[in-house]
Design a protein around this motif. Structure first.
Motif, PDB file in Angstrom:
ATOM      1  N   SER A 122       0.366   5.772  11.380  1.00 32.30           N
ATOM      2  CA  SER A 122      -0.842   4.960  11.467  1.00 32.30           C
ATOM      3  C   SER A 122      -1.980   5.860  12.313  1.00 32.30           C
ATOM      4  O   SER A 122      -1.362   6.172  13.632  1.00 32.30           O
ATOM      5  CB  SER A 122      -0.695   3.780  12.275  1.00 32.30           C
ATOM      6  OG  SER A 122      -1.849   3.173  12.599  1.00 32.30           O
ATOM      7  N   ASN A 171       0.847  -1.195   0.020  1.00 33.54           N
ATOM      8  CA  ASN A 171       0.055  -0.110   0.088  1.00 33.54           C
ATOM      9  C   ASN A 171       0.989   1.347  -0.202  1.00 33.54           C
ATOM     10  O   ASN A 171       0.566   2.271  -0.730  1.00 33.54           O
ATOM     11  CB  ASN A 171      -0.993   0.259   1.293  1.00 33.54           C
ATOM     12  CG  ASN A 171      -1.938   1.078   1.377  1.00 33.54           C
ATOM     13  OD1 ASN A 171      -2.020   1.805   2.171  1.00 33.54           O
ATOM     14  ND2 ASN A 171      -2.507   1.467   0.016  1.00 33.54           N
ATOM     15  N   SER A 208      -1.855   6.661   7.104  1.00 37.11           N
ATOM     16  CA  SER A 208      -3.142   6.193   6.825  1.00 37.11           C
ATOM     17  C   SER A 208      -3.918   5.609   7.998  1.00 37.11           C
ATOM     18  O   SER A 208      -3.288   5.259   9.080  1.00 37.11           O
ATOM     19  CB  SER A 208      -2.894   5.042   5.852  1.00 37.11           C
ATOM     20  OG  SER A 208      -4.179   3.972   5.784  1.00 37.11           O
ATOM     21  N   ARG A 209      -5.169   5.662   7.865  1.00 34.23           N
ATOM     22  CA  ARG A 209      -6.078   5.386   9.182  1.00 34.23           C
ATOM     23  C   ARG A 209      -6.339   3.652   9.021  1.00 34.23           C
ATOM     24  O   ARG A 209      -6.792   3.212   9.839  1.00 34.23           O
ATOM     25  CB  ARG A 209      -7.316   5.744   8.938  1.00 34.23           C
ATOM     26  CG  ARG A 209      -7.469   7.473   9.296  1.00 34.23           C
ATOM     27  CD  ARG A 209      -8.835   7.880   9.838  1.00 34.23           C
ATOM     28  NE  ARG A 209      -8.719   9.181  10.721  1.00 34.23           N
ATOM     29  CZ  ARG A 209      -9.541   9.818  11.240  1.00 34.23           C
ATOM     30  NH1 ARG A 209     -10.428   8.728  11.799  1.00 34.23           N
ATOM     31  NH2 ARG A 209      -9.386  10.841  11.818  1.00 34.23           N
ATOM     32  N   SER A 210      -5.853   3.105   7.866  1.00 34.73           N
ATOM     33  CA  SER A 210      -6.011   1.612   7.782  1.00 34.73           C
ATOM     34  C   SER A 210      -4.823   0.625   8.155  1.00 34.73           C
ATOM     35  O   SER A 210      -5.039  -0.629   8.237  1.00 34.73           O
ATOM     36  CB  SER A 210      -6.648   1.196   6.158  1.00 34.73           C
ATOM     37  OG  SER A 210      -5.165   1.603   5.615  1.00 34.73           O
ATOM     38  N   TRP A 211      -3.585   1.429   8.375  1.00 31.40           N
ATOM     39  CA  TRP A 211      -2.797   0.835   8.612  1.00 31.40           C
ATOM     40  C   TRP A 211      -2.441   0.183  10.239  1.00 31.40           C
ATOM     41  O   TRP A 211      -2.922   1.067  11.115  1.00 31.40           O
ATOM     42  CB  TRP A 211      -1.323   1.372   8.352  1.00 31.40           C
ATOM     43  CG  TRP A 211      -0.997   1.803   7.160  1.00 31.40           C
ATOM     44  CD1 TRP A 211      -1.696   1.250   6.045  1.00 31.40           C
ATOM     45  CD2 TRP A 211      -0.104   2.915   6.646  1.00 31.40           C
ATOM     46  NE1 TRP A 211      -1.090   1.586   4.879  1.00 31.40           N
ATOM     47  CE2 TRP A 211      -0.321   2.788   5.084  1.00 31.40           C
ATOM     48  CE3 TRP A 211       0.559   3.640   7.318  1.00 31.40           C
ATOM     49  CZ2 TRP A 211       0.649   3.718   4.232  1.00 31.40           C
ATOM     50  CZ3 TRP A 211       1.302   4.636   6.304  1.00 31.40           C
ATOM     51  CH2 TRP A 211       1.279   4.515   4.763  1.00 31.40           C
ATOM     52  N   TYR A 212      -1.990  -0.997  10.222  1.00 34.49           N
ATOM     53  CA  TYR A 212      -2.148  -1.654  11.737  1.00 34.49           C
ATOM     54  C   TYR A 212      -0.623  -1.007  12.472  1.00 34.49           C
ATOM     55  O   TYR A 212       0.398  -1.134  11.735  1.00 34.49           O
ATOM     56  CB  TYR A 212      -2.003  -2.898  11.586  1.00 34.49           C
ATOM     57  CG  TYR A 212      -1.857  -3.705  12.959  1.00 34.49           C
ATOM     58  CD1 TYR A 212      -2.800  -3.588  14.038  1.00 34.49           C
ATOM     59  CD2 TYR A 212      -0.542  -4.368  13.538  1.00 34.49           C
ATOM     60  CE1 TYR A 212      -2.751  -4.021  15.356  1.00 34.49           C
ATOM     61  CE2 TYR A 212      -0.447  -4.827  14.696  1.00 34.49           C
ATOM     62  CZ  TYR A 212      -1.576  -4.830  15.692  1.00 34.49           C
ATOM     63  OH  TYR A 212      -1.368  -5.208  16.888  1.00 34.49           O
ATOM     64  N   ASP A 223      -5.303   6.921  14.377  1.00 33.83           N
ATOM     65  CA  ASP A 223      -6.561   6.314  14.856  1.00 33.83           C
ATOM     66  C   ASP A 223      -7.837   6.922  14.791  1.00 33.83           C
ATOM     67  O   ASP A 223      -7.928   7.849  13.735  1.00 33.83           O
ATOM     68  CB  ASP A 223      -6.465   5.877  16.440  1.00 33.83           C
ATOM     69  CG  ASP A 223      -6.079   6.991  17.295  1.00 33.83           C
ATOM     70  OD1 ASP A 223      -6.708   8.059  16.797  1.00 33.83           O
ATOM     71  OD2 ASP A 223      -5.721   7.122  18.237  1.00 33.83           O
ATOM     72  N   GLU A 224      -9.052   6.359  15.201  1.00 34.24           N
ATOM     73  CA  GLU A 224     -10.166   7.098  15.007  1.00 34.24           C
ATOM     74  C   GLU A 224     -10.452   8.375  15.451  1.00 34.24           C
ATOM     75  O   GLU A 224     -11.183   9.081  15.239  1.00 34.24           O
ATOM     76  CB  GLU A 224     -11.296   6.004  15.491  1.00 34.24           C
ATOM     77  CG  GLU A 224     -11.321   5.696  16.713  1.00 34.24           C
ATOM     78  CD  GLU A 224     -12.376   4.701  17.310  1.00 34.24           C
ATOM     79  OE1 GLU A 224     -12.229   4.475  18.437  1.00 34.24           O
ATOM     80  OE2 GLU A 224     -12.763   4.044  16.486  1.00 34.24           O
TER      81      GLU A 224
END
Length: 563
Positions: free
Chosen positions: A378, A333, A351-355, A380-381
């Motif tokens: 990364s 990604n 990104s908001r989707s990365w762990y 978070d919400e």
């Protein structure tokens, strides 16, 4: 990584001959002259790992205060919290201190913050929880030296605080009963490159008193070696002695969990080197912290039950597989976000989707791919980004972060690797500022260069006996890299894909000598050479054991057509 240029140190033939006359193996003699050794006495010192090479722990600033406060807590049955970190260095340091306190009958617990939910280091909620459970003294390992506000909060609550750390200090030290960190500007300890577990080891030696180092090392040397290598600390000076001796303890570790973990993990001979620790053991132990289950690694290091150890090793193996899968997804990604145009300055991606647990590994891979500093964030919400930073070349990441600190919630680490917390709304400006800092301070980034020790002119010197002798110079690592040699003008006689085409096995021939080679992470179709061509090959000579057969194998670092 692909290298643009080779720098060959070369060797001193006269010195090598003199070393051989003094009983040094010929391949070892040539290698050591390439590394700058000029006297046989220097070689003896390099090979020595006597107790005299280990420094007095009381040379560490505030060590006397740390011993006084911890001794008081143990004698008065005060509850102690070991507050660690979730990487291998922090977990081994936590396990070391826990094992020591357990042996002393102290009232203690271990607290390691959740990597994702809490992040690195001391935090107020954890401090409140520890106080509610009756903790009177917090002893940090591998963290704490930059936690100024948290240390003040500990003081306000009336708790004791002993900080043991090895990270870079800020201008002001935290207020605590003791701050033990070899990087303190006022610390006169001769080795400022101890790992966190190294500092924890020095603490237990100081608690035991003068002359206890050998006994403590027999007890904890395996943990010291494991954490020091895993944290990529320099394998020089005192650290090299700690690792060298510690690896011998690790080979015969009395820890049930470590015995299970190392069983058949590295070599069938039972020998464990820095490569096994760095590429086999450490990633498995680290996987637990990255996946938010640090307790699995800690319990493995502390358990005395073989059945429990087996279950924990299985769980680590599963977590490590999950970690690899996530890492590959994020890496792909990140490459798509960069696109086809290679960046010219520090890579800052979010990104908001990365762990978050694996962004550090991906940052390292991005840095290696583009030869640039890389920061992977990364988010978070709640819009809070936690980033892993990796530097490259002469660029100091901590200095760069300090120049942007007004945009950061927090940061810390080393000049080569760091962590950062930042609001999502500030990431674009942070990217602009850190690239500006890069342009102002790095006028030209040097091209990646592979440093070679010497050219092997006569491949017949690469016998099993000689390569085994060269391996006897372990440990190698940061600051003391493994041997990197080269052969020029060899014929490529075979190219064989292995590992589903991800790696390449080669055979080369020169002067009537045929040699087997392995090139990891290099598919055959990406090689710069073809079968039948003449090549120059850079490699580390290693011993390969397969089905009872012992042979020399060259682990390839780079290969190119001969010119």
């Amino acid at each position: 990584m692909r290298f643009f240029d080779w720098e060959i140190a070369g060797f001193d033939r006269d010195s090598a001959v003199e070393f051989c006359r003094n009983g040094v193996n010929p391949l070892v003699a040539v290698f050591l002259t390439a590394r700058g050794f000029t006297a046989i006495e220097d070689i003896k010192s390099y090979m020595s790992d006597t107790a005299s090479a280990i420094y007095d722990p009381m040379l560490l600033a505030d060590m006397d205060k740390a011993v006084e406060r911890i001794t008081f807590a143990m004698e008065n049955r005060q509850r102690i919290a070991i507050y660690g970190d979730y990487d291998v260095d922090g977990v081994t340091a936590s396990a070391l201190l826990a094992d020591y306190f357990r042996a002393k009958g102290a009232d203690f617990e271990v607290y390691i913050p959740h990597r994702i939910n809490e992040g690195y280091g001391l935090n107020r909620q954890a401090i409140d929880d520890l106080k509610s459970r009756g903790v009177a003294l917090i002893v940090t390992v591998d963290c704490g030296v930059t936690a100024l506000e948290e240390a003040e909060y500990v003081r306000e609550l009336g708790l004791g605080l002993v900080i043991t750390d090895h990270h870079q200090c800020r201008d002001t030290l935290p207020v605590a009963d003791a701050v033990v960190d070899p990087q303190r500007p006022d610390c006169r300890y001769p080795n400022d490159a101890l790992a966190g577990v190294g500092v924890a080891f020095k603490l237990v030696c100081a608690l035991e008193g003068e002359g206890s180092e050998d006994a403590m090392f027999r007890q904890y040397g395996d943990l010291v070696a494991l954490g020091t290598v895993a944290d990529v600390m320099p394998v020089t000076g005192e650290n090299r002695v700690l690792i060298r001796r510690g690896l011998r303890v690790l080979e015969n570790s009395q820890r049930t969990g470590l015995r299970q973990l190392t069983r058949d993990a590295c070599t069938s001979s039972g020998k464990i080197g820095t490569a096994c620790v760095g590429f086999v053991l450490a990633p498995r132990l680290n996987a637990a912290g990255r996946m938010g289950k640090t307790n699995v690694s800690l319990e493995l290091l502390l358990t005395k039950d073989a059945n429990e150890a087996d279950l924990l090793v299985d769980e680590l193996t599963t977590l490590n597989a999950e970690r690899r899968e996530l890492e590959n997804e994020i890496y792909e990604n990140a490459l798509s976000l960069i696109g086809s145009e290679a960046p010219e300055g520090p890579i800052v991606l979010a990104s908001r989707s990365w762990y978050q647990g694996v962004t550090g590994i991906v940052a390292a891979k991005m840095s290696d791919r583009y030869f640039l500093p890389a920061i992977m964030i990364s988010v978070d919400e709640d819009g809070i980004g936690r980033g892993s930073c990796r530097s490259f070349g002469p660029f100091g990441i901590i200095s760069a972060l300090t120049a942007c600190q007004d945009l950061l919630i927090s940061y810390g680490g080393h000049e080569m690797a760091a962590g950062v917390t930042i609001a999502e709304s500030d990431i674009d400006e942070f990217r602009r500022r850190i690239n500006e800092y890069y342009r102002d301070n790095i006028k030209s980034m040097p091209k990646p260069q592979l440093k070679l020790d010497f050219e092997v002119e006569k491949p017949e010197i690469l016998t099993v006996t000689n390569v085994e002798a060269l391996g006897g110079l372990e440990p190698f690592g940061n600051g003391n890299p493994p041997p990197c040699l080269c052969i020029k003008g060899a014929v490529v006689s075979e190219i064989i894909p292995v590992g589903a085409g991800k790696h390449t096995r080669l055979k080369i021939e020169k002067s009537g000598k045929a040699l087997d080679c392995i090139y990891f992470s290099m598919p055959p179709d990406e090689l710069d050479v073809k079968k039948g061509e003449l090549c120059d090959i850079a490699f580390e000579p290693q011993i390969n054991e397969f089905r009872g057969r012992i042979t020399v194998q060259l682990q390839v670092f780079d290969i190119k057509r001969s010119v």
